[in-house]
Design a protein around this motif. Structure first.
Motif, PDB file in Angstrom:
ATOM      1  N   UNK A  54      14.248 -20.990  21.162  1.00  0.00           N
ATOM      2  CA  UNK A  54      14.723 -19.921  20.216  1.00  0.00           C
ATOM      3  C   UNK A  54      16.110 -19.660  20.570  1.00  0.00           C
ATOM      4  N   UNK A  55      16.956 -19.400  19.641  1.00  0.00           N
ATOM      5  CA  UNK A  55      18.213 -18.888  20.031  1.00  0.00           C
ATOM      6  C   UNK A  55      19.002 -18.152  18.779  1.00  0.00           C
ATOM      7  N   UNK A  56      19.819 -17.042  19.531  1.00  0.00           N
ATOM      8  CA  UNK A  56      20.674 -16.148  18.608  1.00  0.00           C
ATOM      9  C   UNK A  56      21.976 -16.278  19.240  1.00  0.00           C
ATOM     10  N   UNK A  57      22.702 -16.434  18.176  1.00  0.00           N
ATOM     11  CA  UNK A  57      24.330 -16.344  18.382  1.00  0.00           C
ATOM     12  C   UNK A  57      24.707 -14.767  17.952  1.00  0.00           C
ATOM     13  N   UNK A  58      25.427 -14.038  19.187  1.00  0.00           N
ATOM     14  CA  UNK A  58      25.740 -12.690  18.875  1.00  0.00           C
ATOM     15  C   UNK A  58      27.249 -12.713  18.806  1.00  0.00           C
ATOM     16  N   UNK A  59      27.709 -12.348  17.881  1.00  0.00           N
ATOM     17  CA  UNK A  59      29.433 -12.641  17.716  1.00  0.00           C
ATOM     18  C   UNK A  59      29.920 -11.167  18.075  1.00  0.00           C
ATOM     19  N   UNK A  60      30.815 -11.075  19.131  1.00  0.00           N
ATOM     20  CA  UNK A  60      31.309  -9.984  19.518  1.00  0.00           C
ATOM     21  C   UNK A  60      32.481  -9.523  18.418  1.00  0.00           C
ATOM     22  N   UNK A  61      32.641  -8.186  18.201  1.00  0.00           N
ATOM     23  CA  UNK A  61      33.541  -7.910  17.259  1.00  0.00           C
ATOM     24  C   UNK A  61      34.710  -7.358  17.897  1.00  0.00           C
TER      25      UNK A  61
END
Length: 150
Positions: A143-150
């Motif tokens: 399971x994978x989540x892509x957390x995008x920096x702002x």
């Protein structure tokens, strides 16, 4: 640092949600970081797991190609400091392998059960599926989540 070598750092603080279940043990999460974790991203990372009874351990990994090991170690150190300030337990690894290969190695070593890729927005690379998250999804069956920096 030799080709394919790694360096590691570890913090001792732990973050427990609810009452920790001794049978649950650690929940290892491999976190591929493209850049230093911002305070907001560190908090968002912790907020993703509010209902877990196991103690969480965030295993940060960063690829350091082209002789960037010193800068990568500093970046991992700052990211671990941010997690530590929030009470989280984390380890950090800098590797001269490619980012996805380094991530796979950390997953194997820590028996991580989930993956988080933290990166900045790359619109063209995302569209072409050449960004780190797309590369990791193609090669890692977790399971994978892509957390995008702002």
């Amino acid at each position: 640092m030799a080709q394919g070598s790694t360096s590691s750092r570890s913090r001792t603080a732990s973050l427990e949600y609810d009452a920790p279940d001794p049978a649950a043990g650690w929940l290892d999460i491999a976190v591929l970081v493209e850049h230093e974790l911002s305070a907001m991203s560190a908090q968002r990372l912790l907020d993703m797991y509010p209902m877990r009874k196991a103690t969480l351990r965030y295993n940060l990994v960063r690829a350091a190609t082209d002789g960037q090991a010193e800068a990568a170690n500093a970046m991992i150190g700052e990211s671990l400091d941010r997690l530590d300030a929030l009470g989280a337990h984390g380890t950090g690894t800098v590797s001269e392998q490619t980012a996805v290969d380094a991530l796979r190695q950390v997953i194997e070593e820590t028996q991580s059960e989930e993956v988080v890729v933290v990166s900045r927005r790359h619109r063209l690379n995302s569209l072409l599926r050449r960004d780190l998250a797309s590369q990791a999804r193609a090669r890692i069956d977790l399971p994978m989540v892509h957390l995008v920096e702002r």
